[in-house]
Design an enzyme around this catalytic site. Structure first.
Site, PDB file in Angstrom:
ATOM      1  N   CYS A 167       0.145   3.864   2.787  1.00 46.49           N
ATOM      2  CA  CYS A 167       0.616   3.378   4.097  1.00 46.49           C
ATOM      3  C   CYS A 167       2.078   3.730   4.314  1.00 46.49           C
ATOM      4  CB  CYS A 167       0.454   1.852   4.201  1.00 46.49           C
ATOM      5  SG  CYS A 167      -1.235   1.284   3.987  1.00 46.49           S
ATOM      6  N   CYS A 220       0.825  -1.217   0.000  1.00 48.86           N
ATOM      7  CA  CYS A 220       0.000   0.000   0.000  1.00 48.86           C
ATOM      8  C   CYS A 220       0.862   1.271   0.000  1.00 48.86           C
ATOM      9  CB  CYS A 220      -0.904  -0.040   1.235  1.00 48.86           C
ATOM     10  SG  CYS A 220      -1.666   1.530   1.632  1.00 48.86           S
TER      11      CYS A 220
END
Lengths: 107, 202
Positions: free
Chosen positions: A35, A32
């Site tokens: 993230c 991600c």
């Protein structure tokens, strides 16, 4: 180095839901992009709030049942738990000031 | 590990030649490495024959889902590595992955629309290897490309997304295959035309 914890399905109940101090959980995954943006902020928060707040990460690929239980549909999602219940949710790679403001309203 | 260090615009213009420079065979032979990962050259006929064989046994929908899911994981994984190691902006990461797909011969992937705030991405695939090899089909057949870029988009946005193949060369005849990706939450509300995604009012 802060006290960033790593949570999983086995540890979640004891370390998060039964924690005596509030817990900030960062739901994340290796793949991600957003993230990765927020990761250093979470690390900083774990240092700055040490003793008042437990901060940790939970990999949604490795612990899908926990992510599903709390309805995580996008990551990063930050959930603040107090006395075993989620009391705040922050979705996406938001600025540190926004996270801190929401945390402070509960601490 | 990604060792890519060339100018992104040059890579996007000519990915195949740049990729060829970076492909190595291990000293003892028998394994090709590209950016630290093992690859092998495979004609699309081999994959499409496998796809059709599985469809005969399991049905087209099941095989489409399986291809989509596995490709999604691949797209997510490689995009995660690209974001990590090349420090690309999200839209450049999508362009990089489109160039990578082109360089590997899947088709020439063109981004026609990209909007992170609304979680929508639209792509066109010219000369999709899957569609051209498959021949005439009743339903879209480029599930691998669809899944791979759903994974790319998921890694870039961090959100659950769904991919649809709106137009497939194998179904519609000579024309680019068209893909639309949007947040899973909007899946039932998506009303898609060829060139734009419209979200229906409740």
């Amino acid at each position: 180095m802060g006290s960033l914890a790593l949570f999983n399905e086995d540890s979640f109940e004891d370390e998060v839901l039964k924690s005596e101090v509030p817990v900030l959980v960062d739901f994340w995954a290796e793949w991600c992009g957003p993230c990765k943006v927020i990761a250093p902020i979470i690390e900083q928060i774990s240092i700055e709030y040490e003793g008042r707040l437990k901060v940790g990460k939970l990999n949604v690929d490795e612990s899908p049942q926990v992510a599903s239980k709390f309805g995580i549909r996008g990551i990063p999602t930050l959930l603040l738990f107090r006395q075993g219940k989620p009391v705040e949710q922050i979705i996406g790679a938001v600025p540190k000031a926004q996270i801190v403001a929401k945390l402070n309203s509960h601490l | 590990m990604f060792v890519y260090s060339k100018d992104l615009s040059q890579y996007i213009l000519n990915p195949f030649c740049i990729m060829l420079d970076d492909i190595d065979e291990i000293p003892e032979g028998g394994a090709l490495l590209y950016q630290g990962s093992r690859y092998m050259l495979l004609p699309p006929a081999a994959l499409v024959d496998f796809q059709k064989s599985m469809e005969d046994k399991l049905g087209t929908e099941a095989v489409s889902q399986a291809l989509y899911s596995s490709a999604l994981r691949q797209g997510r994984y490689f995009t995660g590595k690209v974001l990590d190691e090349l420090s690309l902006e999200p839209d450049d990461a999508v362009r990089y992955m489109a160039a990578l797909a082109r360089g590997m011969g899947w088709g020439r992937i063109e981004i026609t629309s990209l909007d992170i705030s609304s979680l929508t991405l639209e792509l066109e695939a010219f000369h999709s290897a899957f569609a051209e090899e498959y021949g005439k089909a009743k339903d879209p057949v480029c599930s691998f490309i669809r899944g791979f870029f759903a994974g790319v988009w998921q890694a870039v946005t961090g959100s659950e997304v769904e991919g649809l193949e709106m137009h497939c060369r194998a179904v519609e005849g000579p024309s680019p295959c068209i893909f639309v990706f949007a947040g899973s939450a909007d899946r039932k509300k998506l009303r898609v035309s060829i060139s734009q995604v419209k979200v229906e009012e409740d």
